[in-house]
Motif scaffolding. Structure first.
Motif, PDB file in Angstrom:
ATOM      1  N   ALA A 367       0.850  -1.196   0.000  1.00  0.00           N
ATOM      2  CA  ALA A 367       0.000   0.000   0.000  1.00  0.00           C
ATOM      3  C   ALA A 367       0.880   1.238   0.000  1.00  0.00           C
ATOM      4  O   ALA A 367       1.802   1.360   0.822  1.00  0.00           O
ATOM      5  N   LEU A 368       0.633   2.131  -0.924  1.00  0.00           N
ATOM      6  CA  LEU A 368       1.363   3.402  -0.996  1.00  0.00           C
ATOM      7  C   LEU A 368       0.430   4.520  -0.576  1.00  0.00           C
ATOM      8  O   LEU A 368      -0.651   4.675  -1.149  1.00  0.00           O
ATOM      9  N   GLN A 369       0.838   5.274   0.425  1.00  0.00           N
ATOM     10  CA  GLN A 369       0.048   6.431   0.881  1.00  0.00           C
ATOM     11  C   GLN A 369       0.908   7.680   0.774  1.00  0.00           C
ATOM     12  O   GLN A 369       2.088   7.667   1.130  1.00  0.00           O
ATOM     13  N   ILE A 370       0.304   8.748   0.283  1.00  0.00           N
ATOM     14  CA  ILE A 370       1.027  10.010   0.150  1.00  0.00           C
ATOM     15  C   ILE A 370       0.198  11.117   0.781  1.00  0.00           C
ATOM     16  O   ILE A 370      -0.996  11.254   0.534  1.00  0.00           O
ATOM     17  N   ARG A 371       0.833  11.882   1.648  1.00  0.00           N
ATOM     18  CA  ARG A 371       0.190  13.006   2.315  1.00  0.00           C
ATOM     19  C   ARG A 371       1.253  14.067   2.574  1.00  0.00           C
ATOM     20  O   ARG A 371       2.446  13.842   2.314  1.00  0.00           O
ATOM     21  N   PHE A 372       0.835  15.216   3.095  1.00  0.00           N
ATOM     22  CA  PHE A 372       1.759  16.344   3.265  1.00  0.00           C
ATOM     23  C   PHE A 372       1.668  16.920   4.679  1.00  0.00           C
ATOM     24  O   PHE A 372       0.622  16.846   5.327  1.00  0.00           O
ATOM     25  N   ALA A 373       2.800  17.482   5.124  1.00  0.00           N
ATOM     26  CA  ALA A 373       2.852  18.201   6.401  1.00  0.00           C
ATOM     27  C   ALA A 373       3.134  19.675   6.145  1.00  0.00           C
ATOM     28  O   ALA A 373       3.645  20.385   7.006  1.00  0.00           O
ATOM     29  N   GLY A 374       2.798  20.145   4.973  1.00  0.00           N
ATOM     30  CA  GLY A 374       3.060  21.506   4.544  1.00  0.00           C
ATOM     31  C   GLY A 374       3.257  21.479   3.036  1.00  0.00           C
ATOM     32  O   GLY A 374       3.438  20.407   2.451  1.00  0.00           O
ATOM     33  N   PRO A 375       3.246  22.629   2.371  1.00  0.00           N
ATOM     34  CA  PRO A 375       3.354  22.639   0.909  1.00  0.00           C
ATOM     35  C   PRO A 375       4.667  22.092   0.374  1.00  0.00           C
ATOM     36  O   PRO A 375       4.752  21.739  -0.806  1.00  0.00           O
ATOM     37  N   GLU A 376       5.705  21.994   1.208  1.00  0.00           N
ATOM     38  CA  GLU A 376       7.003  21.544   0.725  1.00  0.00           C
ATOM     39  C   GLU A 376       7.472  20.261   1.401  1.00  0.00           C
ATOM     40  O   GLU A 376       8.591  19.806   1.156  1.00  0.00           O
TER      41      GLU A 376
END
Length: 404
Positions: A367-376
């Motif tokens: 399973a591949l999950q992608i998320r962000f903790a800020g725009p960069e």
């Protein structure tokens, strides 16, 4: 049964709310009206509601939700999600009065508050009404402004576009710039705070003529040296018409529009685009919260190897939470491609999948999950899910934080 054909925009403010809808066959938003007391019909709906089980009408709750302050009705604390859901149900019922046989296909809500917790409460309130994230989107006002402008004739935004937003004690200038040489078209909005001028205008120490003169100097300073195709003047602060004479002067060599429903109409246009009925050319809005990179992987699907887009540039980082399952075909590491749409820089990142040796030949499901903790700051997580009864999961998790 009703059909999902309506594109709806809402602009929620602490004191008033506006709602616009595009029904079948319409090409422009229809700003709905509500009963406004002695003044009759008005597009400004009071942001107030009586929640179920209470006779007290609550107002000012939007700012309280944003500030995480308690909301009381009949002396009892109310759940902010329930309060907002009750208000949204009442406001959205206006669409049924106008279009009784249709329901909402896509709803875009815009607000001046850009707090992630507040946005989450809006989504939870909508879910209580049966409107999931597949049918709803919470946008910042910068996005609504951009979608409004981009939905107009091209000659109105061929160069830069400016907007002055004057609300009570707040005055802000937004300048929109498009780079039409890039594909997709890049759109950026810069803003400058002129709230000190709002305080001067509200002090009552100047005549209308003096206020107009101060306002003209402020505007000329803001747009000096810029090629401005169109100017928009929005907000209740312009309702007393003190700046109307200045606006007539500013029309020379450019277009100027004055009104107070720009955001709600922009949200409605955005709902139409997100709903799949494309009317404007593709663009990427590079706001403060936007990711400036496309992120993708190569995978075999639909009988061929092709690029799978995981993150689309121009998306606000807090809206990204994507997951998919992959079956490795001899790969010992995950290859991620990152392309900056501004600089055109392209790079590749590799995430080793250690600990599942012998199962990367189509004997593992990852399973591949992608998320962000800020725009960069992009966080990519891989998780071994096993492969049926014969190849149980190793419970291995690999995580990589990538700075864009």
């Amino acid at each position: 049964m009703s059909q999902q054909k309506l594109y709806v925009g809402m602009d929620i403010r602490n004191d008033i709310t506006q709602i616009a809808v595009m029904g079948p066959g319409r090409i422009e938003p229809d700003v709905l009206t509500a009963r406004g007391g002695e003044d009759g019909e008005t597009i400004n709906i009071k942001t107030e509601v009586a929640i179920p089980g209470s006779e007290e009408r609550i107002s000012g709750f939007v700012e309280k939700i944003f500030k995480q302050e308690p909301i009381y009705a009949d002396g009892k604390e109310s759940n902010p999600v329930n309060v907002l859901a009750a208000f949204l149900r009442k406001t959205l019922s206006l669409t049924k009065k106008r279009y009784p046989s249709e329901s909402i296909r896509k709803l875009v809500v815009t607000t001046e508050y850009r707090d992630l917790r507040f946005i989450a409460i809006i989504y939870r309130a909508l879910e209580k009404l049966g409107i999931t994230k597949e049918r709803a989107f919470v946008a910042d006002r910068g996005q609504a402004y951009v979608y409004y402008v981009m939905s107009q004739k091209k000659e109105l935004w061929v160069n830069q576009v400016g907007m002055f937003d004057y609300e009570k004690d707040r005055l802000t200038y937004y300048q929109m710039k498009t780079d039409r040489l890039k594909r997709p078209v890049l759109v950026q909005v810069k803003q400058k705070d002129y709230s000190d001028y709002a305080e001067i205008f509200a002090s009552g120490e100047q005549s209308d003529e003096e206020k107009a003169s101060i306002f003209e100097g402020m505007v000329q300073g803001a747009i000096h040296g810029q090629v401005i195709t169109s100017l928009y003047m929005t907000g209740a602060g312009f309702s007393d018409e003190f700046a109307d004479g200045v606006m007539k002067k500013l029309c020379v060599g450019r277009h100027l529009f004055k009104g107070d429903n720009l955001y709600v109409c922009g949200a409605c246009y955005m709902a139409r685009e997100l709903g799949g009925e494309r009317k404007i050319e593709e663009f990427a809005y590079l706001g403060e919260d936007a990711v400036v990179c496309n992120i993708s992987i190569q995978a075999y699907t639909d009988a061929k190897v092709q690029e799978i887009l995981l993150v689309k540039a121009g998306t606000a980082w807090y809206h990204i939470d994507y997951e998919l399952d992959l079956i490795p075909d001899g790969d010992e590491e995950m290859e991620i491609t990152i392309k900056n749409i501004v600089t055109k820089e392209k790079r590749t990142c590799f995430i080793p999948m250690e600990g599942i040796e012998g199962r990367t030949e189509r004997q593992a499901r990852v399973a591949l999950q992608i998320r962000f903790a800020g725009p960069e700051r992009c966080i990519i997580t891989l998780r071994d899910k096993g492969f049926g009864e014969f190849f149980p999961s190793s419970y291995r998790i690999w995580e990589e934080t990538i700075t864009l």
